[in-house]
Design an enzyme around this catalytic site. Structure first.
Site, PDB file in Angstrom:
ATOM      1  N   PHE A   1      12.756  -0.118  13.342  1.00  0.00           N
ATOM      2  CA  PHE A   1      13.064   1.214  13.876  1.00  0.00           C
ATOM      3  C   PHE A   1      14.432   1.121  14.529  1.00  0.00           C
ATOM      4  CE2 PHE A   1      10.273  -0.970  16.966  1.00  0.00           C
ATOM      5  CZ  PHE A   1      11.123  -1.067  18.057  1.00  0.00           C
TER       6      PHE A   1
ATOM      7  N   GLY B   1       0.791  -1.235   0.000  1.00  0.00           N
ATOM      8  CA  GLY B   1       0.000   0.000   0.000  1.00  0.00           C
ATOM      9  C   GLY B   1       0.814   1.272   0.000  1.00  0.00           C
TER      10      GLY B   1
ATOM     11  N   LYS C   1      15.957 -10.613   9.042  1.00  0.00           N
ATOM     12  CA  LYS C   1      16.288 -10.634   7.611  1.00  0.00           C
ATOM     13  C   LYS C   1      17.299 -11.742   7.295  1.00  0.00           C
ATOM     14  CE  LYS C   1      13.990  -6.895   5.998  1.00  0.00           C
ATOM     15  NZ  LYS C   1      12.940  -6.941   4.975  1.00  0.00           N
TER      16      LYS C   1
ATOM     17  N   TYR D   1      22.407  -5.883   5.424  1.00  0.00           N
ATOM     18  CA  TYR D   1      22.844  -6.272   6.777  1.00  0.00           C
ATOM     19  C   TYR D   1      22.258  -7.619   7.198  1.00  0.00           C
ATOM     20  CZ  TYR D   1      18.683  -3.684   8.559  1.00  0.00           C
ATOM     21  OH  TYR D   1      17.420  -3.219   8.816  1.00  0.00           O
TER      22      TYR D   1
HETATM   23  N1  COA Z   1      11.802   2.115  20.548  1.00  0.00           N
HETATM   24  C1  COA Z   1      11.662   1.097  21.422  1.00  0.00           C
HETATM   25  N2  COA Z   1      10.555   0.282  21.474  1.00  0.00           N
HETATM   26  C2  COA Z   1       9.571   0.529  20.595  1.00  0.00           C
HETATM   27  C3  COA Z   1       9.644   1.564  19.646  1.00  0.00           C
HETATM   28  C4  COA Z   1      10.821   2.380  19.637  1.00  0.00           C
HETATM   29  N3  COA Z   1      10.986   3.366  18.767  1.00  0.00           N
HETATM   30  N4  COA Z   1       8.505   1.542  18.906  1.00  0.00           N
HETATM   31  C5  COA Z   1       7.750   0.543  19.378  1.00  0.00           C
HETATM   32  N5  COA Z   1       8.384  -0.069  20.388  1.00  0.00           N
HETATM   33  C6  COA Z   1       7.895  -1.187  21.191  1.00  0.00           C
HETATM   34  C7  COA Z   1       6.582  -0.894  21.889  1.00  0.00           C
HETATM   35  O1  COA Z   1       6.793  -0.175  23.092  1.00  0.00           O
HETATM   36  C8  COA Z   1       6.041  -2.286  22.118  1.00  0.00           C
HETATM   37  O2  COA Z   1       6.700  -2.930  23.160  1.00  0.00           O
HETATM   38  P1  COA Z   1       6.012  -3.035  24.677  1.00  0.00           P
HETATM   39  O3  COA Z   1       4.676  -3.695  24.460  1.00  0.00           O
HETATM   40  O4  COA Z   1       6.967  -3.872  25.464  1.00  0.00           O
HETATM   41  O5  COA Z   1       5.898  -1.624  25.153  1.00  0.00           O
HETATM   42  C9  COA Z   1       6.499  -3.022  20.870  1.00  0.00           C
HETATM   43  O6  COA Z   1       7.602  -2.277  20.324  1.00  0.00           O
HETATM   44  C10 COA Z   1       5.424  -3.129  19.819  1.00  0.00           C
HETATM   45  O7  COA Z   1       4.996  -1.829  19.495  1.00  0.00           O
HETATM   46  P2  COA Z   1       3.529  -1.534  18.948  1.00  0.00           P
HETATM   47  O8  COA Z   1       3.456  -0.083  18.593  1.00  0.00           O
HETATM   48  O9  COA Z   1       2.518  -2.091  19.883  1.00  0.00           O
HETATM   49  O10 COA Z   1       3.524  -2.485  17.645  1.00  0.00           O
HETATM   50  P3  COA Z   1       2.757  -2.323  16.304  1.00  0.00           P
HETATM   51  O11 COA Z   1       2.553  -3.685  15.781  1.00  0.00           O
HETATM   52  O12 COA Z   1       1.590  -1.429  16.421  1.00  0.00           O
HETATM   53  O13 COA Z   1       3.844  -1.528  15.389  1.00  0.00           O
HETATM   54  C11 COA Z   1       6.111  -1.242  14.581  1.00  0.00           C
HETATM   55  C12 COA Z   1       4.956  -2.175  14.831  1.00  0.00           C
HETATM   56  C13 COA Z   1       6.650  -0.758  15.932  1.00  0.00           C
HETATM   57  C14 COA Z   1       7.197  -1.976  13.834  1.00  0.00           C
HETATM   58  C15 COA Z   1       5.664   0.011  13.791  1.00  0.00           C
HETATM   59  O14 COA Z   1       6.748   0.896  13.595  1.00  0.00           O
HETATM   60  C16 COA Z   1       5.080  -0.352  12.453  1.00  0.00           C
HETATM   61  O15 COA Z   1       3.897  -0.652  12.369  1.00  0.00           O
HETATM   62  N6  COA Z   1       5.922  -0.405  11.410  1.00  0.00           N
HETATM   63  C17 COA Z   1       5.498  -0.873  10.082  1.00  0.00           C
HETATM   64  C18 COA Z   1       6.155  -0.142   8.973  1.00  0.00           C
HETATM   65  C19 COA Z   1       7.642  -0.043   9.079  1.00  0.00           C
HETATM   66  O16 COA Z   1       8.246  -0.288  10.106  1.00  0.00           O
HETATM   67  N7  COA Z   1       8.248   0.352   8.010  1.00  0.00           N
HETATM   68  C20 COA Z   1       9.664   0.538   7.954  1.00  0.00           C
HETATM   69  C21 COA Z   1      10.296  -0.571   7.261  1.00  0.00           C
HETATM   70  S1  COA Z   1      12.016  -0.204   7.038  1.00  0.00           S
END
Ligand code: COA
Length: 293
Positions: free
Chosen positions: A105, A24, A171, A156
């Site tokens: 992240f 998307g 990965k 990486y």
């Molecule tokens: N630093 C440290 N911990 C982090 C964080 C950060 N920047 N962001 C999220 N977390 C932790 C949360 O605190 C949670 O842990 P906890 O329950 O122990 O507190 C856990 O990670 C999951 O986070 P949550 O936001 O509930 O997960 P989600 O499934 O909604 O989101 C991610 C997943 C965090 C990967 C979000 O960034 C995402 O949806 N990414 C998708 C797109 C993406 O990453 N694209 C880039 C690709 S290169």
């Protein structure tokens, strides 16, 4: 001719149905756009139904192709099985799976909770496993052949990288899966390849990997011997080639598209690039003076 031009012949993917997880937005959207332009039907999936619906309608209007927006969290096998069913019901069969959905992240590893680490592993490694297993089993059961799985990894995956340890770990697993199944499932008419992209800026990735003014502080183009980041069409060109029948003899390969970025970091003496031209005369004289001593 320049590198942002479209490479493939017009009907290269005509009649193919392609599933792009995370299609998307970002690089997934760039690939999807090109697949549609080359005649494919595309299924895009994401957790965010609204985002993929909007993208689907936009790309259908732009390309005249057919797009199914299928909500799916790749972390859950039952949702992936529903994706397989929905894609098959809509388009009859699926020919190509692009495991593109990812999560990442930057963070010092000691700051991560166990759940944070798991979240990345679940999206990247388990998500790729879920999709590969569900589509693979379906193809085997239905005795369908000439199928392609393309996994998006990163350089990486084999060098490792500080500050993105869950992503690197996941990965690396995806790369091992790619190479393993390239051998094991070739007998069922499937081939598996991977692409390892270097820096291709997208909003989603850049906001998580270079938040705030880190973008200016760490200009990734400077780390690349070719001194630039990648253009989305360059990646789309490579992706389209690797999923098309033109690459029918490529199996189990990972192709890096990073302008030489990872090798620059790897070579022991690569940092000598910083030595100014005029200094080399003096250095050469010093080295020659050592002859025989
Ligand atoms: N630093 C440290 N911990 C982090 C964080 C950060 N920047 N962001 C999220 N977390 C932790 C949360 O605190 C949670 O842990 P906890 O329950 O122990 O507190 C856990 O990670 C999951 O986070 P949550 O936001 O509930 O997960 P989600 O499934 O909604 O989101 C991610 C997943 C965090 C990967 C979000 O960034 C995402 O949806 N990414 C998708 C797109 C993406 O990453 N694209 C880039 C690709 S290169």
């Amino acid at each position: 001719m320049d590198y942002t031009q479209k490479m493939m012949q017009a009907d290269a993917l005509k009649g193919k149905t392609i599933v792009v997880t995370g299609g998307g937005s970002g690089l997934g959207k760039a690939m999807t756009t090109y697949f549609l332009e080359l005649g494919a039907n595309v299924v895009i999936s994401s957790r965010n139904q609204e985002k993929i619906e909007t993208t689907a309608r936009e790309l259908e209007a732009q390309t005249g192709g057919k797009v199914l927006a299928a909500p799916c969290d790749v972390r859950h096998y039952d949702q992936v099985e529903a994706l397989v069913k929905q894609a098959n019901e809509t388009f009859g069969s699926v020919d190509i799976l692009v495991n593109n959905a990812a999560g990442n992240f930057i963070s010092p590893t000691e700051r991560l909770s166990s759940n944070a680490f798991d979240t990345i592993i679940d999206i990247v490694l388990k998500g790729t496993k879920n999709c590969t297993l569900a589509f693979g089993k379906h193809w085997i059961e239905q005795k369908q052949t000439q199928k392609v799985v393309l996994n998006i990894v990163t350089t990486y995956a084999w060098t490792g990288s500080a500050y993105v340890v869950p992503s690197a770990t996941a990965k690396a697993g995806v790369l091992a899966m790619t190479r393993s199944l390239a051998v094991e499932w070739a007998k069922y008419g499937m081939r598996f390849n991977a692409i390892a992209p270097g820096p291709f800026p997208t909003k989603g990735a850049w906001d998580r990997l270079l938040p705030g003014n880190l973008k200016e502080q760490f200009d990734l183009a400077k780390k690349v011997p070719l001194k630039r980041v990648g253009a989305h069409q360059e990646l789309a060109n490579l992706t389209a080639y690797l999923v098309s029948d033109f690459s029918a003899y490529i199996n189990g390969e990972v192709i890096t598209i990073d302008g030489g970025e990872w090798l620059k970091g790897a070579g022991q003496f690569n940092l000598l690039e910083d030595i100014p031209e005029e200094l080399w005369d003096m250095l050469e004289a010093m080295i020659r003076a050592k002859k025989g001593s």
